[in-house]
Enzyme design. Structure first.
Site, short mmCIF file in Angstrom:
data_model
loop_
_atom_site.label_atom_id
_atom_site.label_comp_id
_atom_site.label_asym_id
_atom_site.label_seq_id
_atom_site.Cartn_x
_atom_site.Cartn_y
_atom_site.Cartn_z
N ARG A 234 0.84 -1.19 0.00
CA ARG A 234 0.00 0.00 0.00
C ARG A 234 0.88 1.25 0.00
O ARG A 234 1.92 1.28 0.65
CB ARG A 234 -0.90 0.04 1.24
CG ARG A 234 -2.15 -0.81 1.12
CD ARG A 234 -3.14 -0.22 0.11
NE ARG A 234 -4.31 -1.04 -0.01
CZ ARG A 234 -4.48 -2.03 -0.91
NH1 ARG A 234 -3.54 -2.30 -1.79
NH2 ARG A 234 -5.61 -2.70 -0.95
N HIS A 282 -0.97 0.90 -9.96
CA HIS A 282 -1.72 -0.01 -9.07
C HIS A 282 -2.42 -1.10 -9.89
O HIS A 282 -3.62 -1.35 -9.70
CB HIS A 282 -2.74 0.77 -8.21
CG HIS A 282 -3.20 0.00 -7.00
ND1 HIS A 282 -3.52 0.60 -5.80
CD2 HIS A 282 -3.41 -1.33 -6.82
CE1 HIS A 282 -3.90 -0.33 -4.94
NE2 HIS A 282 -3.85 -1.52 -5.53
P1 NDP Z 1 -1.88 -11.36 4.19
O1 NDP Z 1 -2.81 -10.86 5.23
O2 NDP Z 1 -1.99 -12.76 3.72
O3 NDP Z 1 -0.36 -11.18 4.70
C1 NDP Z 1 0.07 -10.03 5.34
C2 NDP Z 1 1.50 -10.27 5.82
O4 NDP Z 1 2.00 -9.05 6.38
C3 NDP Z 1 1.61 -11.32 6.93
O5 NDP Z 1 2.76 -12.10 6.77
C4 NDP Z 1 1.73 -10.48 8.20
O6 NDP Z 1 2.42 -11.09 9.26
C5 NDP Z 1 2.53 -9.31 7.69
N1 NDP Z 1 2.34 -8.14 8.55
C6 NDP Z 1 1.24 -7.41 8.76
N2 NDP Z 1 1.45 -6.44 9.63
C7 NDP Z 1 2.75 -6.56 10.02
C8 NDP Z 1 3.56 -5.85 10.89
N3 NDP Z 1 3.11 -4.80 11.59
N4 NDP Z 1 4.83 -6.25 11.04
C9 NDP Z 1 5.31 -7.31 10.37
N5 NDP Z 1 4.57 -8.05 9.49
C10 NDP Z 1 3.31 -7.66 9.33
O7 NDP Z 1 -2.00 -10.35 2.98
P2 NDP Z 1 -1.74 -10.62 1.42
O8 NDP Z 1 -0.43 -11.26 1.26
O9 NDP Z 1 -2.91 -11.29 0.82
O10 NDP Z 1 -1.74 -9.12 0.86
C11 NDP Z 1 -0.82 -8.17 1.36
C12 NDP Z 1 -1.22 -6.78 0.89
O11 NDP Z 1 -0.94 -6.62 -0.49
C13 NDP Z 1 -2.70 -6.43 0.99
O12 NDP Z 1 -3.07 -6.10 2.30
C14 NDP Z 1 -2.82 -5.25 0.05
O13 NDP Z 1 -2.55 -4.06 0.75
C15 NDP Z 1 -1.71 -5.51 -0.96
N6 NDP Z 1 -2.24 -5.82 -2.30
C16 NDP Z 1 -1.90 -5.00 -3.34
C17 NDP Z 1 -2.34 -5.27 -4.60
C18 NDP Z 1 -1.93 -4.41 -5.73
O14 NDP Z 1 -2.52 -4.52 -6.82
N7 NDP Z 1 -0.93 -3.57 -5.58
C19 NDP Z 1 -3.19 -6.43 -4.89
C20 NDP Z 1 -3.50 -7.22 -3.74
C21 NDP Z 1 -3.03 -6.91 -2.48
P3 NDP Z 1 1.84 -12.42 9.96
O15 NDP Z 1 2.02 -13.51 8.92
O16 NDP Z 1 2.70 -12.63 11.15
O17 NDP Z 1 0.41 -12.15 10.26
C1 OXD Z 2 -6.10 -5.35 -3.41
C2 OXD Z 2 -5.66 -4.37 -4.41
O1 OXD Z 2 -5.95 -5.11 -2.21
O2 OXD Z 2 -5.95 -4.55 -5.60
O3 OXD Z 2 -6.60 -6.42 -3.83
O4 OXD Z 2 -4.99 -3.40 -4.06
#
Ligand code: NDP
Ligand code: OXD
Length: 319
Positions: A234, A282
């Site tokens: 993000r 994005h």
């Molecule tokens: P998940 O919820 O599966 O994974 C999130 C990961 O981030 C986990 O490993 C989590 O740790 C870690 N995390 C969260 N907060 C912290 C923190 N404070 N410190 C350390 N680690 C942290 O999410 P996804 O993998 O499915 O997606 C990740 C992000 O990608 C989405 O939230 C979205 O913002 C972004 N995204 C962007 C897209 C784009 O088109 N650019 C498309 C889709 C998603 P833990 O495993 O320990 O919980």
């Molecule tokens: C998502 C994105 O969070 O597209 O899926 O950013």
């Protein structure tokens, strides 16, 4: 048998594509697509399920008897900040196609920096024959911040390309063939990282996390010379002025950014003009509407059979 509740749809995607996908979705219950002016001001109090992306601020007041909210994307930050978000289950969009596309983007960006594709483009435009002899993937350590659905898939595919991959997440993860660090190991993780890949969700804890202080702790004098930052999580997790100045001053050798603090990125933003900064709008991993509707149908079926919902958001953690 009582009639099934229709699905309320408030997706700020391309309206024509959503309308088309809805034609074939929710055949047994129908839908209320708020993009259709016919539903302006309609009573939504009878609706059980909402599928939303950047929902209207008053949506949850209008649909006050919802049982489950489905996010139109993997990230839920845009909904978590809405006042009046009901305390009911929120299901994220987790989908093969979205995951695969994100990994394609991440691998592509890492390879572009490894092979200095921007430098080759510059040479080509000048009709210069300038062979480069850079490092191979195995010489480079990629540090993935966020080892969730997307981070784990991207890490696995980066490894297939031969990169040395390490990962960081809130809690310690055990992943075969990969060194991992938990939140307390951030400094050790950064000190090893030549290319930093950000796949973190936006929460109060990750807001502004990618800043000068963090970039300064990345591995220096590594095989690429200077470390590189790649972010598709993000935009509000990054301090954009810090990225621009880190690239200008050589704290970073380059960056690839798919997400921005304000989207679209303003036409006068300095990032557009920086050498070795790759900007995508994005679109690293867009939600595919038909797959999204199918996922919601599956989750509603589970819910109505009394089975647990999958991919639930942890309200306390905010992702
Ligand atoms: P998940 O919820 O599966 O994974 C999130 C990961 O981030 C986990 O490993 C989590 O740790 C870690 N995390 C969260 N907060 C912290 C923190 N404070 N410190 C350390 N680690 C942290 O999410 P996804 O993998 O499915 O997606 C990740 C992000 O990608 C989405 O939230 C979205 O913002 C972004 N995204 C962007 C897209 C784009 O088109 N650019 C498309 C889709 C998603 P833990 O495993 O320990 O919980
Ligand atoms: C998502 C994105 O969070 O597209 O899926 O950013």
């Amino acid at each position: 048998m009582p009639a099934k509740s229709p699905v309320l749809v408030d997706l700020k995607f391309d309206p024509a594509t959503v309308a088309k996908a809805l034609e074939a979705a929710f055949a047994d219950r129908g839908s209320i697509n708020l993009a259709d002016p016919a539903h302006k001001g309609a009573d939504l109090s009878h609706v059980d399920y909402a599928l939303v992306w950047k929902p209207d601020a008053d949506l949850f007041e209008r649909a006050r008897n919802l049982k489950v909210i489905f996010s139109g994307g993997a990230g839920v930050d845009s909904m978590m900040s809405i006042a009046g978000l009901p305390d009911i289950p929120i299901v994220r969009f987790v989908d093969r196609s979205l995951t695969v596309r994100m990994s394609e983007w991440v691998v592509m960006q890492c390879l572009m920096h490894l092979r200095d594709v921007q430098g080759h483009f510059r040479s080509q435009r000048q009709r210069l024959w300038a062979p480069q002899h850079g490092p191979e993937a195995a010489d480079v350590t990629i540090g993935v911040m966020g080892l969730g659905v997307l981070g784990c898939d991207a890490a696995a595919k980066l490894k297939v390309m031969g990169f040395n991959v390490i990962g960081w997440s809130r809690g310690k993860k055990e992943i075969d063939g990969m060194e991992t660090f938990d939140a307390s190991g951030l400094d050790a993780f950064l000190a090893r990282t030549d290319i930093l890949v950000g796949l973190l969700p936006l929460t109060p804890e990750t807001m502004g996390i990618y800043n000068t202080s963090l970039f300064s702790r990345l591995h220096r004098n590594g095989p690429l010379g200077k470390p590189v930052f790649v972010n598709a999580g993000r935009g509000k997790s990054q301090v954009q002025a810090d990225i621009a100045s880190a690239v200008r001053t050589g704290i970073l050798g380059g960056a690839s950014l798919d997400v921005f603090v304000v989207e679209p990125l303003s036409a006068d933003d300095p990032l557009w003009d920086l050498e070795n900064v790759i900007i995508t709008p994005h679109d690293s991993a867009v939600s595919e509407e038909k797959a999204l509707m199918h996922h919601v149908e599956e989750q509603i079926a589970r819910f109505e059979r009394g089975e647990p919902l999958q991919h639930l958001v942890d309200r306390g953690r905010g992702y």
